[in-house]
Motif scaffolding. Structure first.
Motif, PDB file in Angstrom:
ATOM      1  N   ARG A  90      -2.036 -13.741  -4.550  1.00 38.65           N
ATOM      2  CA  ARG A  90      -2.078 -12.873  -5.769  1.00 38.65           C
ATOM      3  C   ARG A  90      -2.803 -11.519  -5.485  1.00 38.65           C
ATOM      4  NH1 ARG A  90      -2.159 -15.467 -10.758  1.00 38.65           N
ATOM      5  NH2 ARG A  90      -2.434 -13.485 -11.572  1.00 38.65           N
ATOM      6  N   GLU A  91      -3.685 -11.576  -4.577  1.00 37.96           N
ATOM      7  CA  GLU A  91      -4.221 -10.194  -4.029  1.00 37.96           C
ATOM      8  C   GLU A  91      -3.489  -9.548  -3.470  1.00 37.96           C
ATOM      9  OE1 GLU A  91      -7.421  -7.543  -3.161  1.00 37.96           O
ATOM     10  OE2 GLU A  91      -7.584  -9.287  -4.539  1.00 37.96           O
ATOM     11  N   LEU A  92      -2.307  -9.923  -2.732  1.00 36.00           N
ATOM     12  CA  LEU A  92      -1.416  -9.037  -1.949  1.00 36.00           C
ATOM     13  C   LEU A  92      -0.609  -8.482  -2.949  1.00 36.00           C
ATOM     14  CD1 LEU A  92      -0.397 -11.287   1.033  1.00 36.00           C
ATOM     15  CD2 LEU A  92      -1.848  -9.526   1.033  1.00 36.00           C
ATOM     16  N   VAL A  93      -0.230  -9.333  -3.930  1.00 38.45           N
ATOM     17  CA  VAL A  93       0.731  -8.761  -5.264  1.00 38.45           C
ATOM     18  C   VAL A  93      -0.114  -7.901  -6.179  1.00 38.45           C
ATOM     19  CG1 VAL A  93       1.867  -9.297  -7.316  1.00 38.45           C
ATOM     20  CG2 VAL A  93       2.017 -11.252  -5.440  1.00 38.45           C
ATOM     21  N   MET A  94      -1.261  -7.841  -6.352  1.00 35.05           N
ATOM     22  CA  MET A  94      -2.021  -7.083  -7.123  1.00 35.05           C
ATOM     23  C   MET A  94      -1.989  -6.003  -6.505  1.00 35.05           C
ATOM     24  SD  MET A  94      -2.328  -8.276 -10.177  1.00 35.05           S
ATOM     25  CE  MET A  94      -3.601  -6.951 -10.789  1.00 35.05           C
ATOM     26  N   SER A  95      -2.224  -5.909  -4.904  1.00 28.19           N
ATOM     27  CA  SER A  95      -2.552  -4.712  -4.268  1.00 28.19           C
ATOM     28  C   SER A  95      -1.080  -3.936  -4.090  1.00 28.19           C
ATOM     29  CB  SER A  95      -2.702  -4.989  -2.774  1.00 28.19           C
ATOM     30  OG  SER A  95      -4.143  -5.631  -2.854  1.00 28.19           O
ATOM     31  N   LEU A  96      -0.180  -4.592  -4.232  1.00 26.26           N
ATOM     32  CA  LEU A  96       1.368  -3.853  -3.947  1.00 26.26           C
ATOM     33  C   LEU A  96       1.384  -3.356  -5.287  1.00 26.26           C
ATOM     34  CD1 LEU A  96       3.295  -6.567  -2.059  1.00 26.26           C
ATOM     35  CD2 LEU A  96       3.026  -4.420  -1.420  1.00 26.26           C
ATOM     36  N   MET A  97       1.409  -4.049  -6.400  1.00 24.42           N
ATOM     37  CA  MET A  97       1.329  -3.363  -7.713  1.00 24.42           C
ATOM     38  C   MET A  97       0.708  -2.226  -7.771  1.00 24.42           C
ATOM     39  SD  MET A  97       1.654  -6.816 -10.097  1.00 24.42           S
ATOM     40  CE  MET A  97       1.699  -5.750 -11.594  1.00 24.42           C
ATOM     41  N   TYR A  98      -0.791  -2.066  -7.289  1.00 25.51           N
ATOM     42  CA  TYR A  98      -1.633  -1.210  -7.468  1.00 25.51           C
ATOM     43  C   TYR A  98      -1.147  -0.045  -6.729  1.00 25.51           C
ATOM     44  CZ  TYR A  98      -5.600   2.001  -6.946  1.00 25.51           C
ATOM     45  OH  TYR A  98      -6.477   3.001  -6.615  1.00 25.51           O
ATOM     46  N   GLN A  99      -0.505  -0.379  -5.345  1.00 26.93           N
ATOM     47  CA  GLN A  99      -0.038   0.971  -4.521  1.00 26.93           C
ATOM     48  C   GLN A  99       1.395   1.465  -5.236  1.00 26.93           C
ATOM     49  OE1 GLN A  99      -1.473   1.911  -1.704  1.00 26.93           O
ATOM     50  NE2 GLN A  99       0.062   3.557  -1.695  1.00 26.93           N
ATOM     51  N   ALA A 100       1.971   0.457  -5.681  1.00 24.07           N
ATOM     52  CA  ALA A 100       3.302   0.968  -6.447  1.00 24.07           C
ATOM     53  C   ALA A 100       3.025   1.961  -7.311  1.00 24.07           C
ATOM     54  CB  ALA A 100       4.250   0.108  -6.740  1.00 24.07           C
ATOM     55  N   GLN A 101       1.930   1.656  -8.185  1.00 19.70           N
ATOM     56  CA  GLN A 101       1.653   2.665  -9.339  1.00 19.70           C
ATOM     57  C   GLN A 101       0.936   3.760  -8.920  1.00 19.70           C
ATOM     58  OE1 GLN A 101      -2.263   1.402 -11.176  1.00 19.70           O
ATOM     59  NE2 GLN A 101      -1.392   2.085 -13.273  1.00 19.70           N
ATOM     60  N   GLN A 102       0.010   3.961  -7.962  1.00 22.29           N
ATOM     61  CA  GLN A 102      -0.229   5.018  -6.974  1.00 22.29           C
ATOM     62  C   GLN A 102       0.947   6.017  -6.622  1.00 22.29           C
ATOM     63  OE1 GLN A 102      -3.776   5.937  -7.405  1.00 22.29           O
ATOM     64  NE2 GLN A 102      -3.544   4.092  -8.713  1.00 22.29           N
ATOM     65  N   ASP A 103       1.928   5.362  -6.019  1.00 22.01           N
ATOM     66  CA  ASP A 103       3.014   6.029  -5.782  1.00 22.01           C
ATOM     67  C   ASP A 103       3.734   6.831  -6.610  1.00 22.01           C
ATOM     68  OD1 ASP A 103       2.342   5.336  -2.964  1.00 22.01           O
ATOM     69  OD2 ASP A 103       3.803   3.740  -2.878  1.00 22.01           O
ATOM     70  N   LEU A 104       3.866   5.894  -7.810  1.00 21.42           N
ATOM     71  CA  LEU A 104       4.497   6.466  -8.789  1.00 21.42           C
ATOM     72  C   LEU A 104       3.632   7.818  -9.762  1.00 21.42           C
ATOM     73  CD1 LEU A 104       5.842   3.444 -10.801  1.00 21.42           C
ATOM     74  CD2 LEU A 104       7.432   5.224  -9.992  1.00 21.42           C
ATOM     75  N   ILE A 105       2.473   7.701  -9.635  1.00 21.63           N
ATOM     76  CA  ILE A 105       1.705   8.568 -10.119  1.00 21.63           C
ATOM     77  C   ILE A 105       1.587   9.831  -9.255  1.00 21.63           C
ATOM     78  CG2 ILE A 105      -0.880   9.335 -10.510  1.00 21.63           C
ATOM     79  CD1 ILE A 105      -1.405   6.642 -11.120  1.00 21.63           C
ATOM     80  N   LYS A 106       1.826   9.636  -8.055  1.00 22.00           N
ATOM     81  CA  LYS A 106       1.962  10.843  -7.004  1.00 22.00           C
ATOM     82  C   LYS A 106       3.190  11.448  -7.131  1.00 22.00           C
ATOM     83  CE  LYS A 106       1.625  11.996  -2.128  1.00 22.00           C
ATOM     84  NZ  LYS A 106       1.313  11.223  -0.668  1.00 22.00           N
ATOM     85  N   GLN A 107       4.272  10.508  -7.416  1.00 20.49           N
ATOM     86  CA  GLN A 107       5.544  11.104  -7.245  1.00 20.49           C
ATOM     87  C   GLN A 107       5.888  11.972  -8.685  1.00 20.49           C
ATOM     88  OE1 GLN A 107       8.405   8.021  -7.185  1.00 20.49           O
ATOM     89  NE2 GLN A 107       7.734   7.340  -5.228  1.00 20.49           N
ATOM     90  N   ASN A 108       5.008  11.428  -9.758  1.00 23.14           N
ATOM     91  CA  ASN A 108       5.207  12.043 -10.819  1.00 23.14           C
ATOM     92  C   ASN A 108       4.569  13.301 -11.051  1.00 23.14           C
ATOM     93  OD1 ASN A 108       6.835  10.350 -12.218  1.00 23.14           O
ATOM     94  ND2 ASN A 108       4.884   9.106 -13.159  1.00 23.14           N
ATOM     95  N   ARG A 109       3.259  13.525 -10.317  1.00 21.67           N
ATOM     96  CA  ARG A 109       2.636  14.721  -9.964  1.00 21.67           C
ATOM     97  C   ARG A 109       3.369  15.581  -9.161  1.00 21.67           C
ATOM     98  NH1 ARG A 109      -1.343  12.701  -7.237  1.00 21.67           N
ATOM     99  NH2 ARG A 109      -2.576  11.880  -9.217  1.00 21.67           N
ATOM    100  N   ASN A 110       4.092  15.246  -8.137  1.00 27.64           N
ATOM    101  CA  ASN A 110       4.939  16.101  -7.401  1.00 27.64           C
ATOM    102  C   ASN A 110       6.163  16.838  -8.122  1.00 27.64           C
ATOM    103  OD1 ASN A 110       3.402  15.861  -5.102  1.00 27.64           O
ATOM    104  ND2 ASN A 110       4.568  14.226  -4.263  1.00 27.64           N
ATOM    105  N   LEU A 111       6.870  15.534  -8.952  1.00 26.54           N
ATOM    106  CA  LEU A 111       7.694  16.239  -9.750  1.00 26.54           C
ATOM    107  C   LEU A 111       7.372  17.425 -10.587  1.00 26.54           C
ATOM    108  CD1 LEU A 111       9.749  13.011 -10.222  1.00 26.54           C
ATOM    109  CD2 LEU A 111      10.375  14.639  -8.868  1.00 26.54           C
ATOM    110  N   LYS A 112       6.336  16.946 -11.475  1.00 28.42           N
ATOM    111  CA  LYS A 112       5.737  17.936 -12.484  1.00 28.42           C
ATOM    112  C   LYS A 112       5.629  19.255 -11.650  1.00 28.42           C
ATOM    113  CE  LYS A 112       2.133  18.551 -15.870  1.00 28.42           C
ATOM    114  NZ  LYS A 112       0.845  17.906 -16.573  1.00 28.42           N
TER     115      LYS A 112
END
Length: 349
Positions: free
Chosen positions: A153-175
């Motif tokens: 579960r920790e792995l899954v949550m970590s992957l979800m968190y990392q995916a969220q951070q990647d999306l935030i970064k991508q959105n920031r770059n796109l903006k």
């Protein structure tokens, strides 16, 4: 371990994605130690280890402690993708000749439960180690499975968190990309207008002046007609570089029109803006460009306006007035600066 060779890359990628890529990092050790402490307390064993790949990679190479010996012992075993319990390592075929069993630290008990990723790949193990013979009853086996599930579960949550951070970064770059002129790397019209609105409000509240400058390359139409768009873009890029060398890091520079730059100079009075404009004019004039082997003299026309002369004027009116000042400079033949003035719209320098 029974982690397949073709899965090794996937395991490494998994560890990197969840922040476990650096075995010596404090973050890595802290996240694993939480589960390891729980395992020791829950089962009353000498040690509990969370193993991803080679355990020795998680231990300081210079370390010769019990932890290092236990890690080497784990690395010597083949872990199945199901629960495994070795009650007495001395009489177990896989472990009886192991140097860590027949010699120091004399490991006797070993148990492991596989850890799977979201695709059901075997990526690691929860390992229990003790120095005396012992059993693992049915309830304890369930607890071991529960502990492995918590790690999953920790792995899954970590992957979800990392995916969220990647999306935030991508959105920031796109903006950011949506606000940048793709050719010149300056702010585009929407971004420079937004900067103007922000700085107008900020300077008004702080009771500081704000200056604007319109500038354009006098020869750009001729260069484009004679040498082409690529050459004109190269000239504009060089002018951008020279402008940036003359303004402050927090001054905003944007492409307002096809060939027109707008600069927002917060805190700059009319006197300061005039000096900056003249510095830009001289910097551009002092550097002729080579185009198709031909030396081409480059100059700019500029218009400026400052709120210390136009108090209370909104950003839209400032743009209108500074554009008029710029057009007046162009009508004068270029290579000059014109200032907007309340009583006399353009004062010839």
């Amino acid at each position: 371990m029974t982690i397949q060779t073709d899965q090794a890359g996937a395991v490494s990628l998994l560890m990197m994605n969840i922040g476990f890529e650096d075995p010596e990092s404090e973050r890595y050790q802290t996240r694993l130690a939480r589960f390891e402490r729980l395992g020791v307390k829950l089962f009353g064993v000498a040690n509990c280890l969370i193993a991803f790949g080679k355990m020795s990679a998680q231990i300081d190479r210079s370390e010769t402690s019990m932890a290092a010996l236990e890690a080497n012992f784990c690395d010597s075993l083949v872990f199945p993708n199901e629960i495994q319990v070795i009650e007495d390592a001395r009489i177990h075929a896989q472990c009886s000749s192991n140097p860590n069993v027949v010699g120091a630290p004399f490991i006797r008990f070993f148990a492991s439960h596989p850890i799977f990723d979201v695709k059901k790949n075997h990526v690691g193990n929860v390992v229990l180690i003790d120095y005396k013979v012992r059993t693992l009853d049915d309830e304890e086996r369930l607890h071991l499975a529960d502990l492995a599930h918590l790690v999953e579960r920790e792995l899954v949550m970590s992957l979800m968190y990392q995916a969220q951070q990647d999306l935030i970064k991508q959105n920031r770059n796109l903006k950011r990309e949506s606000l940048i002129d793709p050719t010149l790397g300056t702010w585009n019209k929407a971004a420079i207008n937004r900067s103007l609105q922000i700085e107008t409000e900020r300077c008004t509240k702080a009771e500081k002046p704000l200056s604007l400058m319109f500038a354009g390359v006098d020869q750009i139409d001729k260069i484009r007609a004679v040498h082409g768009i690529a050459s004109s873009d190269m000239v504009m890029l060089k002018v951008v570089s020279r402008i940036r060398s003359c303004i402050r890091p927090f001054d905003a520079l944007g492409r307002f029109g096809n060939d027109i730059f707008l600069m927002v100079l917060p805190g700059a009075s009319n006197l300061v803006a005039t000096a900056v404009a003249e510095r830009i004019r001289l910097a551009v004039l002092a550097n002729p460009d080579q185009i198709d082997g031909e030396s081409v003299q480059i100059s700019i026309s500029a218009g400026i306006i400052s709120t210390d002369l136009f108090a209370g004027v909104d950003s839209e009116s400032l743009i209108h007035l500074v554009e008029k000042a710029y057009l007046a400079a162009k009508k004068e033949g270029g290579n000059c600066i014109r200032k907007a003035s309340p009583d006399q719209l353009f004062v010839i320098d």
